[in-house]
Design an enzyme around this catalytic site. Structure first.
Site, PDB file in Angstrom:
ATOM      1  N   ASN A 169       0.963  -1.334  -0.056  1.00 57.48           N
ATOM      2  CA  ASN A 169      -0.123   0.025  -0.014  1.00 57.48           C
ATOM      3  C   ASN A 169       0.744   1.354   0.014  1.00 57.48           C
ATOM      4  O   ASN A 169       0.276   2.220  -0.629  1.00 57.48           O
ATOM      5  CB  ASN A 169      -1.105  -0.022   1.057  1.00 57.48           C
ATOM      6  CG  ASN A 169      -0.419  -0.152   2.428  1.00 57.48           C
ATOM      7  OD1 ASN A 169       0.924  -0.559   2.844  1.00 57.48           O
ATOM      8  ND2 ASN A 169      -1.356   0.235   3.447  1.00 57.48           N
ATOM      9  N   GLU A 265       4.782  -3.837  12.202  1.00 56.30           N
ATOM     10  CA  GLU A 265       3.743  -2.700  12.080  1.00 56.30           C
ATOM     11  C   GLU A 265       2.962  -3.442  11.349  1.00 56.30           C
ATOM     12  O   GLU A 265       2.896  -3.895  10.263  1.00 56.30           O
ATOM     13  CB  GLU A 265       4.305  -1.591  11.391  1.00 56.30           C
ATOM     14  CG  GLU A 265       5.146  -0.871  12.360  1.00 56.30           C
ATOM     15  CD  GLU A 265       4.478  -0.112  13.546  1.00 56.30           C
ATOM     16  OE1 GLU A 265       3.364  -0.010  13.754  1.00 56.30           O
ATOM     17  OE2 GLU A 265       5.464   0.098  14.656  1.00 56.30           O
ATOM     18  N   CYS A 299      -3.060   1.766   6.741  1.00 60.07           N
ATOM     19  CA  CYS A 299      -3.023   1.158   8.094  1.00 60.07           C
ATOM     20  C   CYS A 299      -3.839   2.221   8.922  1.00 60.07           C
ATOM     21  O   CYS A 299      -4.335   1.833   9.878  1.00 60.07           O
ATOM     22  CB  CYS A 299      -1.829   0.686   8.544  1.00 60.07           C
ATOM     23  SG  CYS A 299      -0.637   2.112   8.293  1.00 60.07           S
ATOM     24  N   GLU A 477       9.386   2.625  14.510  1.00 64.94           N
ATOM     25  CA  GLU A 477       9.961   3.041  13.181  1.00 64.94           C
ATOM     26  C   GLU A 477      10.115   4.490  13.094  1.00 64.94           C
ATOM     27  O   GLU A 477       9.525   5.127  13.814  1.00 64.94           O
ATOM     28  CB  GLU A 477       9.226   2.497  12.166  1.00 64.94           C
ATOM     29  CG  GLU A 477       8.916   1.134  12.046  1.00 64.94           C
ATOM     30  CD  GLU A 477       8.600   0.554  10.691  1.00 64.94           C
ATOM     31  OE1 GLU A 477       9.606  -0.080  10.235  1.00 64.94           O
ATOM     32  OE2 GLU A 477       7.461   0.449  10.537  1.00 64.94           O
TER      33      GLU A 477
END
Ligand code: NAD
Length: 501
Positions: A169, A265, A299, A477
């Protein structure tokens, strides 16, 4: 094992408007390998159009890639921080130079509208520059010891060989935010990108190659999920940084547990809360953008809009009007607001989720659309109301342009409903009241909180990551935090015995 056709020439790059599919290969030890292509990626807006043909790696290919990374890593670490920074700055410049072609390629292979793809490319450039600059940052601290003859220092060393497994994505930004810090801190990488977006992956790998990255410091292995699994299990891998679905992330966590460092993640089910004092137009715009941007395939997308009852009618009227106006189409055409979903499976999944929501008692406030182009995986954006709070839909990550609207009366009720999900990636809050801001920042169970803006969006220089089931136990991250995963920290006690003369 089938003989590998090895060539040192890079494969033809898929360009945004090339009529013929590109033939892609794996990158191992600085060589592009092109065994038979058994897989293809297609344009989600024109499903007959093949973008790229590519091979499916296997255990043996992964093993060779890991071996190449293990050989290359010590020299890459020894090359020095300045050289690693130079390569990453050069890669950022290459991304900037190729930005239009890269954005067109993202739109063609992933489907998002061109302006969003351009934004993603700009983000990848920022990420490369940020981590290039990090190579000049302090890597340790110095402390005084308990005696004046002792000094204590912390030292950061590369983790070693890092496996990067990425989703489709954000096919350039997510890999960039894993690969750039990995390389900046002296690691070598084996990257398994999504098999939906291999051409974008090859384009980024070629950019790093052109920027002067030595062979073996980045290896690219193409193929389906089994290739990612082989990478997680491969001997010689020291850590895996994964972004993708919760199901796959959990499998990676249990396979890697106690053996390698794992960073995850995963999914989200983000709420947006509009309090009754908010700027309603701003909240409508924020929810529309958060829920429908990239056709909801983020997300951090807003999946649940919690709206204070006094503003509910006005909010719904404006939101549905705005959603009805969104123009669906091929993302490469000017004026397209919403591209297709990434694949036929993705569209069928979202269709099933919306049917299930209606079966649960949900009311669809947006009607079927007559303007859905039949050539692609298009799905009409949907606003759903009246869902039961204890139903399955409000617990599900619907990965498409769908938002559920939930009214609330009290602050505590809004917080309780917002937090009633196993996910905790992001959240949005719309209010003018600073006390409400302060309480939501403390009490919302989300790793990222946006006040008076959409739940989506992240900057390169600050930490990114979720709480609860949205993330693994590993460090966050991006930003300077990224180094926590990609380095090992040692503490050195150094005694300087008193001079004897
Ligand atoms: P996915 O989990 O299906 O695939 C992600 C990657 O894992 C792909 O490269 C895939 O080939 C690989 N893979 C599949 N099976 C594997 C296995 N058994 N072992 C190792 N690797 C395997 O996810 P997707 O469909 O590509 O992406 C969508 C999902 O990603 C959504 O759930 C979304 O919320 C999540 N996502 C999360 C973030 C975040 O930062 N939290 C960002 C983007 C996407």
């Amino acid at each position: 094992m089938r003989a590998q056709a090895v060539t040192s020439r890079p494969p033809a790059e898929a360009t945004a408007n090339s009529a013929r599919p590109a033939r892609l290969g794996h990158l191992i030890d600085g060589e592009w390998e092109q065994p038979d292509a058994t897989l293809e990626s297609t344009n989600p807006a024109r499903r007959e159009e093949v973008v790229a043909l590519f091979p499916a790696g296997d255990d043996a290919v992964v093993e060779r890639a890991v071996a190449a990374a293990s050989r290359a890593q010590p020299a890459w670490a020894r090359a020095g921080a300045a050289e690693r920074g130079r390569v990453l700055y050069a890669a950022a410049a290459e991304v900037q130079r190729d930005r239009r072609a890269l954005a067109l390629l993202i739109t063609r292979e992933e489907g998002k509208p061109l302006p969003e793809a351009e934004g993603e490319v700009a983000r990848a450039e920022d990420i490369l520059r940020f981590h290039a600059a990090q190579t000049a940052a302090a890597t340790g601290e110095t402390f005084e010891g308990s005696s004046s003859e002792q000094q204590i220092r912390t030292i950061r060393l590369p983790l070693g060989v890092v496996g990067v497994i990425s989703p489709w994505n954000f096919p350039i930004a997510i890999p960039a935010w894993k690969i750039a810090p990995a390389l900046a801190h002296g690691n070598a990488v084996v990257w398994k990108p999504s098999s939906q977006t291999p051409a974008v992956a090859v384009a980024l790998a070629r950019i790093l190659e052109r920027a002067g990255l030595p062979g073996g410091a980045l290896n690219l292995v193409l193929g389906p999920g089994a290739v990612g699994q082989a990478l997680v299990e491969a001997e010689g891998v020291d850590g895996i940084s994964f972004t993708g679905s919760e199901e796959v992330g959990r499998a990676i966590a249990s396979s890697g547990a106690g053996r390698i460092k794992v960073q995850l993640e995963l999914g989200g089910n983000s709420p947006a809360i509009a309090f009754d004092d908010c700027d309603v137009e701003l909240a409508v715009a924020g929810v529309a953008e958060g829920a429908m941007g990239s056709s909801g395939q983020k997300c951090t997308a807003t999946r649940r809009a919690l709206i204070a009852r006094p503003i509910l009618d006005e909010f719904l009227e404006r939101l549905t009007a705005r959603v009805r106006e969104l123009r669906l189409g091929d993302g490469s055409e000017a004026g397209t607001d919403l591209g297709p979903l990434v694949s036929a499976d993705a569209r069928e999944g979202v269709e099933r989720d919306v049917e299930a929501a209606i079966g649960e008692g949900g009311r669809l406030l947006t009607e079927a659309r007559g303007d859905l182009p039949e050539v692609g995986h298009f799905f009409a954006p949907a606003v759903i109301a009246e869902l039961p709070l204890d139903g399955a839909t409000l617990q599900r990550e619907i990965f498409g342009p769908v938002v559920s609207v939930i009214p609330f009366d009290e602050f505590d009720e809004a917080l309780q409903v917002a937090n009633d999900t196993r996910y905790g990636l992001s959240a949005a809050v719309f209010t003018r009241d600073l006390r409400v801001v302060e309480r939501t920042l403390r009490e919302l169970e989300a790793g990222l909180i946006h006040v008076n803006g959409p739940s989506t969006g992240a900057e390169a220089h600050v930490p990114f990551g979720g709480l609860k089931a949205s993330s693994g136990p590993g460090p966050k991250e991006q930003g300077t935090q990224a180094r926590e995963f990609f380095t090992e920290l040692k503490t050195a006690y150094i005694d300087y015995p008193a001079a004897t003369t």
